[in-house]
Design an enzyme around this catalytic site. Structure first.
Site, short mmCIF file in Angstrom:
data_model
loop_
_atom_site.label_atom_id
_atom_site.label_comp_id
_atom_site.label_asym_id
_atom_site.label_seq_id
_atom_site.Cartn_x
_atom_site.Cartn_y
_atom_site.Cartn_z
N ASP A 110 13.26 -2.09 1.97
CA ASP A 110 14.48 -1.99 1.16
C ASP A 110 14.63 -3.08 0.11
O ASP A 110 15.74 -3.53 -0.16
CB ASP A 110 15.72 -1.99 2.07
CG ASP A 110 15.82 -0.73 2.91
OD1 ASP A 110 15.01 0.19 2.68
OD2 ASP A 110 16.68 -0.68 3.81
N HIS B 219 7.40 -4.80 8.55
CA HIS B 219 8.37 -3.84 8.00
C HIS B 219 9.54 -3.77 8.97
O HIS B 219 9.34 -3.50 10.16
CB HIS B 219 7.69 -2.48 7.84
CG HIS B 219 8.57 -1.45 7.19
ND1 HIS B 219 8.08 -0.25 6.70
CD2 HIS B 219 9.90 -1.41 6.92
CE1 HIS B 219 9.06 0.46 6.18
NE2 HIS B 219 10.18 -0.24 6.32
N ASN C 176 9.09 -6.86 4.61
CA ASN C 176 8.97 -5.57 3.90
C ASN C 176 10.12 -4.67 4.31
O ASN C 176 10.46 -4.59 5.48
CB ASN C 176 7.61 -4.94 4.23
CG ASN C 176 7.43 -3.56 3.63
OD1 ASN C 176 6.94 -2.65 4.29
ND2 ASN C 176 7.81 -3.37 2.39
N LYS D 244 -0.48 -5.22 8.81
CA LYS D 244 0.87 -4.78 8.45
C LYS D 244 1.43 -4.01 9.63
O LYS D 244 0.82 -3.03 10.08
CB LYS D 244 0.84 -3.90 7.20
CG LYS D 244 2.21 -3.52 6.65
CD LYS D 244 2.07 -2.81 5.30
CE LYS D 244 3.43 -2.60 4.65
NZ LYS D 244 4.24 -1.58 5.31
N CYS E 125 1.96 2.83 10.24
CA CYS E 125 2.14 4.20 9.76
C CYS E 125 2.87 5.04 10.81
O CYS E 125 2.42 5.14 11.95
CB CYS E 125 0.79 4.83 9.44
SG CYS E 125 0.92 6.55 8.90
N PRO F 58 0.85 -1.20 0.00
CA PRO F 58 0.00 0.00 0.00
C PRO F 58 0.89 1.25 0.00
O PRO F 58 1.80 1.35 0.81
CB PRO F 58 -0.78 -0.11 1.31
CG PRO F 58 -0.65 -1.54 1.73
CD PRO F 58 0.66 -2.03 1.20
N LEU F 59 0.63 2.17 -0.90
CA LEU F 59 1.47 3.36 -1.06
C LEU F 59 0.59 4.59 -1.13
O LEU F 59 -0.36 4.64 -1.92
CB LEU F 59 2.31 3.27 -2.34
CG LEU F 59 3.31 2.11 -2.41
CD1 LEU F 59 3.76 1.88 -3.84
CD2 LEU F 59 4.51 2.40 -1.52
N THR F 60 0.88 5.57 -0.32
CA THR F 60 0.07 6.78 -0.30
C THR F 60 0.46 7.70 -1.46
O THR F 60 1.63 7.84 -1.79
CB THR F 60 0.24 7.52 1.04
OG1 THR F 60 -0.32 6.71 2.06
CG2 THR F 60 -0.46 8.86 1.03
#
Length: 668
Positions: A513, A462, A511, A431, A391, A300-302
């Protein structure tokens, strides 16, 4: 002819001139491409788009010999013939601020970031045409009281001159949804007959956007009348669990016989309350199955993870995609802008998930029920609902959402339990990050708790803390340790716990790099995760999914990369529309995409492989002028690139980059 004056200072450094047409670029690029050996082995394809790219591998001579252990820390070493003279100031600057890539565009500290108060002007038409008549037929229900223009000839004469060529939307799907407002109107409108053309064959085969809500559903949400019966049933039970947890926490002292009896009584109360439900919740093993084994997943990318970009990644071979993070409360309030985020294209089906963020238990539960009942789940429009617990942005964290949930394990478990209950057949995933503070990771224990509770189908970790944000490299050793602890947990379940043994195992995804095929395969083969979720690596080079299949670096030519930008523009016009408003939106998000893709350094000019996502190059020139232009960090060059496919910039258009996207600034 395209004005490339803003690009001249960038190209002049390399001693060349600006090519004036895309044909000149393509010709020059083709001459360079002849020197490279091209082979075309079959690669796995996971896309529903008919016009998928040719799956070819461009071999790099002596690739393996370039791989060395020693490298200058933080610097991408460029072959000497492609280096530009070092300017007076250092060519290596600080890393770009990537907080907004996987988080949210929110208020930040005064001293952080660049161009903090960005504003995007909307294109204004001289005459506003009535939306009811945009397809050249129909009637306006307001009649003479309507404040918009109804005279077709007058409206068309007030528009600026049409753009040259065929409407990209009409060419792709056989009709143009914006009708008379299209900037390429001449290509699908017969003036004499006053009729818009429709290609029924293309229209029948074209994909469409799903996960929309109609106007009636939106009104129902805004009036707080949308039915959520499962949420109404489960929330009192979850609240009772919170009260019991608080009692237990307050009573953690020396255990007496009376306290033991009271504890047993409370456990019985929980069981009695759970037994009052007629319909038991689905276990993840009873829901629609996920298959994330070595799946190529786009994170998911904002902002940049919009629908056109996800379609582009599918075109390059991504198998699983996720929506931008949607906030639960605006979803429940029927916010039009928030409901645009879960929208997907049929080319993303069936493997499309929706990510939500919530600070309150009831928000997460009710938003999940609304998503899984209001959207087109009957055609697998939503693969899973993903809860964002990572987030790092201050505004999200301070509200109690995102990574703040990492410090509230019991609250997080109740959220996932409620989401799992109300989501029907749709599985729930999470996530997370390593923790909120550096040197105090708690993800390993949290993951074990989540698996034991049995409410999630997959967990993505992450390898950074909330405090770390995007600085320093991701900790894949910690991710590997967590994967090992999960394996030991399942071994213990297999031996001792029959109920846990019968549950479907939870997918564990890493998740952080992942910038090349080597990073991806190292993660699944060395660090033993089920798969890897790719974020900034895909923003910088969306063809990373092709590289993973090929297990080889793909030295994409400048012409191929320009074709990728053309594809994004086509998808963007289909999504936002080919009228002036849609073109402005498409241009804005194309520039956002170019702010990441310009950071790509072609592997053919690198002196040391593998490339690293944190490495920044000194000033360089490409193998031809188009490659040099595509590497420009000047946002004015991004706008000029957009003009190749979207026409001249409207006078109202203004774009300022969200953050510095490259290692150096253009001089001049």
């Amino acid at each position: 002819m395209i004005d490339l004056s803003h690009s001249k200072q960038f190209a002049i450094k390399s001693g060349g001139r600006i090519m004036e047409t895309t044909k000149e670029w393509e010709s020059a690029d083709a001459d360079a491409a002849v020197k490279r050996e091209i082979s075309s082995p079959p690669l796995a394809s996971a896309t529903n788009d008919v016009d998928a790219p040719a799956t070819k591998k461009i071999k790099l001579q002596d690739t393996e010999s370039l791989i060395v252990d020693a490298r200058d820390k933080g610097i991408a070493r460029i072959k000497p013939e492609f280096l530009l003279p070092r300017p007076d100031k250092s060519t290596i600057s600080t890393l770009p601020d990537d907080d907004d890539a996987e988080a949210g565009g929110t208020k930040r500290k005064k001293e952080r970031g660049q161009n903090k108060n960005r504003r995007f002007a909307k294109a204004r038409e001289v005459l506003k045409f009535c939306e009811s008549l945009k397809n050249g037929e129909g009637t306006c229900k307001f009649g003479n009281d309507c404040k918009f223009e109804h005279d077709v000839a007058k409206y068309i004469s007030s528009k600026p001159a049409d753009l040259e060529g065929t409407c990209p939307v009409f060419d792709a799907i056989g009709y143009c949804p914006v009708g008379l407002k299209c900037r390429w109107l001449h290509s699908h409108y017969i003036v004499e007959a006053g009729k818009l053309l429709i290609d029924e064959g293309k229209k029948a085969k074209a994909g469409r956007e799903i996960n929309r809500i109609d106007r009636d559903t939106q009104n129902t949400l805004q009036k707080k009348k949308f039915p959520v019966p499962k949420s109404d049933l489960i929330l009192p039970y979850l609240d009772s669990l919170k009260e019991l947890d608080m009692k237990e926490n307050n009573a953690r002292k020396a255990v007496t016989n009376e306290e033991e009896e009271e504890k047993d009584y409370e456990e019985e109360e929980k069981k009695d309350l759970a037994a009052t439900y007629i319909e038991p919740p689905f276990l993840p093993s009873e829901k629609r199955p996920l298959n994330l084994h070595r799946a190529k997943i786009l994170s998911p990318l904002t902002t940049v993870g919009n629908l056109p970009f996800r379609r582009l990644c599918r075109w390059f071979g991504a198998e699983v995609t996720y929506s931008e993070m949607a906030l639960s409360l605006p979803l429940l309030q029927g916010s039009k802008s928030e409901w645009a985020l879960p929208r997907s294209h049929t080319s993303e089906i069936p493997n499309f998930g929706v990510q939500i963020a919530a600070s309150k238990l009831w928000q997460a539960v009710k938003a999940t029920e609304v998503l899984t009942t209001a959207c087109e789940t009957q055609i697998s429009g939503i693969q899973d609902v993903n809860l964002n617990c990572g987030c790092p942005i201050d505004l999200i964290y301070r509200s109690g959402a995102g990574s703040a949930l990492l410090d509230s394990g019991s609250k997080l478990i109740r959220m996932l339990k409620g989401m799992n209950y109300v989501s029907g057949e749709v599985p729930v995933t999470a996530k997370i990050r390593m923790g909120t503070r550096d040197n105090h990771p708690n993800a390993k224990n949290l993951v074990r708790r989540l698996i034991n509770e049995g409410d999630v189908a997959a967990i993505t970790l992450h390898g950074r803390s909330r405090q770390q944000r995007y600085t320093r490299v991701a900790d894949w050793n910690y991710i590997s340790e967590t994967a090992d602890s999960i394996r030991y947990l399942y071994l213990d379940h297999d031996e001792n716990d029959k109920e846990q043994r019968e549950r479907r195992k939870v997918w564990f995804v890493g998740n952080g790099d992942c910038y090349s095929w080597r990073d991806w395969w190292d993660a699944v083969e060395t660090y033993k995760v089920d798969s890897v979720m790719i974020a900034r690596g895909a923003l910088i080079k969306p063809w990373i999914f092709e590289e993973i299949d090929a297990r080889q670096y793909l030295d994409k030519s400048a012409t191929e990369r320009l074709d990728m930008i053309r594809k994004f523009a086509q998808f963007g016009l289909e999504h936002w529309g080919s009228d002036e408003y849609g073109i402005n939106n498409c241009r804005r998000f194309l520039c956002e995409f170019l702010s990441f893709s310009c950071r790509y350094v072609p592997v053919g000019i690198l002196e040391v492989l593998p490339p690293k996502i944190q490495d920044r190059p000194p000033m360089w020139r490409g193998r031809n002028e188009l490659e040099t232009l595509l590497g420009s960090s000047d946002y004015k060059d991004w706008i000029k690139i957009s003009e190749m496919f979207l026409g001249p910039v409207h006078e109202s258009f203004d774009f300022k980059p969200k953050h510095k996207s490259n290692a150096y600034e253009t001089e001049g």
